[in-house]
Write a protein that holds these residues in place. Structure first.
Motif, PDB file in Angstrom:
ATOM      1  N   GLY A   1       0.845  -1.197   0.000  1.00 47.49           N
ATOM      2  CA  GLY A   1       0.000   0.000   0.000  1.00 47.49           C
ATOM      3  C   GLY A   1       0.870   1.232   0.000  1.00 47.49           C
ATOM      4  O   GLY A   1       1.672   1.423   0.924  1.00 47.49           O
TER       5      GLY A   1
ATOM      6  N   SER B   1       1.972   3.238   3.209  1.00 44.80           N
ATOM      7  CA  SER B   1       1.676   2.496   4.440  1.00 44.80           C
ATOM      8  C   SER B   1       2.971   2.046   5.106  1.00 44.80           C
ATOM      9  O   SER B   1       3.729   1.254   4.529  1.00 44.80           O
TER      10      SER B   1
ATOM     11  N   GLY C   1       2.512  -1.622   6.271  1.00 44.58           N
ATOM     12  CA  GLY C   1       2.431  -2.449   5.077  1.00 44.58           C
ATOM     13  C   GLY C   1       3.791  -2.718   4.467  1.00 44.58           C
ATOM     14  O   GLY C   1       4.076  -3.836   4.016  1.00 44.58           O
TER      15      GLY C   1
ATOM     16  N   THR D   1       5.034  -6.541   4.452  1.00 50.85           N
ATOM     17  CA  THR D   1       5.108  -7.054   3.085  1.00 50.85           C
ATOM     18  C   THR D   1       6.548  -7.338   2.676  1.00 50.85           C
ATOM     19  O   THR D   1       6.825  -8.359   2.018  1.00 50.85           O
TER      20      THR D   1
ATOM     21  N   ARG E   1      -7.239  -5.833  -4.733  1.00 54.75           N
ATOM     22  CA  ARG E   1      -7.262  -4.654  -3.853  1.00 54.75           C
ATOM     23  C   ARG E   1      -6.285  -3.619  -4.401  1.00 54.75           C
ATOM     24  O   ARG E   1      -5.105  -3.603  -4.009  1.00 54.75           O
TER      25      ARG E   1
ATOM     26  N   ALA F   1      -5.567  -0.603  -3.801  1.00 52.19           N
ATOM     27  CA  ALA F   1      -4.855   0.268  -2.858  1.00 52.19           C
ATOM     28  C   ALA F   1      -3.745  -0.460  -2.112  1.00 52.19           C
ATOM     29  O   ALA F   1      -2.998   0.164  -1.358  1.00 52.19           O
ATOM     30  N   GLY F   2      -3.606  -1.786  -2.325  1.00 55.24           N
ATOM     31  CA  GLY F   2      -2.598  -2.557  -1.601  1.00 55.24           C
ATOM     32  C   GLY F   2      -3.187  -3.204  -0.361  1.00 55.24           C
ATOM     33  O   GLY F   2      -4.283  -2.865   0.092  1.00 55.24           O
TER      34      GLY F   2
ATOM     35  N   GLY G   1      -3.151  -0.490   2.306  1.00 59.42           N
ATOM     36  CA  GLY G   1      -3.486   0.850   1.860  1.00 59.42           C
ATOM     37  C   GLY G   1      -4.943   1.186   2.115  1.00 59.42           C
ATOM     38  O   GLY G   1      -5.788   0.306   2.321  1.00 59.42           O
ATOM     39  N   ARG G   2      -5.245   2.461   2.103  1.00 58.34           N
ATOM     40  CA  ARG G   2      -6.597   2.931   2.318  1.00 58.34           C
ATOM     41  C   ARG G   2      -7.292   3.133   0.982  1.00 58.34           C
ATOM     42  O   ARG G   2      -6.789   3.830   0.118  1.00 58.34           O
ATOM     43  N   GLU G   3      -8.465   2.516   0.855  1.00 57.08           N
ATOM     44  CA  GLU G   3      -9.256   2.682  -0.360  1.00 57.08           C
ATOM     45  C   GLU G   3      -9.834   4.110  -0.392  1.00 57.08           C
ATOM     46  O   GLU G   3     -10.361   4.599   0.606  1.00 57.08           O
TER      47      GLU G   3
END
Length: 294
Positions: A241, A244, A247, A251, A285, A287-288, A291-293
């Motif tokens: 993301g 992030s 993240g 990740t 997804r 945004a990751g 991540g925030r959509e």
């Protein structure tokens, strides 16, 4: 003992190698996430600054006899100072423009740095010895654990978690996040937002320099060591993301382990598994994972 026909020691050794690579992925993607999340700049020069950190450590030892431990502090500070000069003289004029301008500028800086180091040292790698305190390996009974690789994992985790804590759990981190959303309001509290932005960029690239020093004894110090890694790091950031912090850490470590295990079970896929995962994540997804959509 064997698992799926593979000796346990070989499997654990590959797992450790995956963790080491994942540690570099996590630290480099963390620096990218800090810069993008707080400054909204895609810093393509991150790989070149990682290479610069490794070369500074090598030069400090070769030319001045400065120890690895001292360069672990000095090199990131020098990279940070160089990054601050870049931010002050070039990047700050691009914050309100499209992301493409920052990407093109930092790509140009990458080519410049790589060209300078290639002109002096060529493309062949320069050896960097493991510090005496971390030489050798520890016998765990079921495998030999190289001391330096264990140190890389521990040091990377400590720096990554410390960065996450400062940004997410402290007042300074709150000012940083608020400064990107509403700089005028933060300035009303007496905070020097331009200085905060400059120091944030310096800290982000210092993470790359620190990772470069850690990598120097593991890899040969080469002008191309950053360009060979930066595409994978961008994939890690996209999967986690963009922007992030957590993240990037999770990740990076996870993909390092997955890549390492892929080399054991299906080596032909090891160089592309990260990008396959990125494609799947973007489909499911965009945004990751963290991540925030919008």
């Amino acid at each position: 003992m064997e698992i799926f026909g593979i000796p346990l020691a070989a499997l654990l050794g590959q797992l450790l190698l995956g963790l080491v690579n994942g540690s570099f992925y996590a630290m480099l993607s963390l620096g990218l996430a800090v810069i993008f999340g707080l400054l909204n700049v895609i810093n393509f020069a991150h790989g070149a600054l990682y290479m610069m950190g490794a070369f500074l450590a090598w030069m400090g030892l070769q030319y001045f006899g400065i120890s690895y431990w001292a360069m672990l502090v000095i090199a990131p500070l020098l990279v940070a100072a160089f990054g601050i000069v870049i931010e002050k003289t070039m990047l700050r004029w691009l914050y309100r423009l499209d992301h493409l301008y920052g990407l093109l500028l930092t790509f140009g800086i990458t080519l410049m740095l790589e060209g300078v180091f290639r002109s002096f040292y060529g493309v062949s790698g320069q050896p960097f010895s493991v510090p005496d305190e971390l030489a050798g390996a520890t016998d765990l009974g079921f495998m030999m654990l190289p001391n330096y690789r264990a140190w890389v994992v521990v040091a990377s985790l400590a720096v990554c978690l410390g960065t996450w804590f400062v940004i997410e759990k402290t007042r300074l981190g709150a000012y940083l996040r608020a400064g990107t959303e509403n700089p005028k309001m933060v300035e009303a509290f007496g905070v020097n937002v331009p200085l905060m932005v400059t120091l944030t960029y310096g800290f982000g690239v210092a993470l790359a320099g620190f990772a470069g020093v850690l990598a120097a004894p593991v890899l040969q110090v080469s002008p191309l060591m950053g360009s060979n890694l930066i595409v994978t790091i961008f994939a890690v950031v996209v999967i986690g993301g963009m922007g992030s912090i957590l993240g990037s850490i999770v990740t990076g470590l996870a993909l390092g382990v997955i890549e390492g295990m892929t080399k054991v079970f299906y080596p032909e896929l090891s160089s592309t598994v990260v990008f396959i995962i990125m494609a799947i994540v973007l489909l499911v997804r965009p945004a990751g994972l963290f991540g925030r959509e919008k």
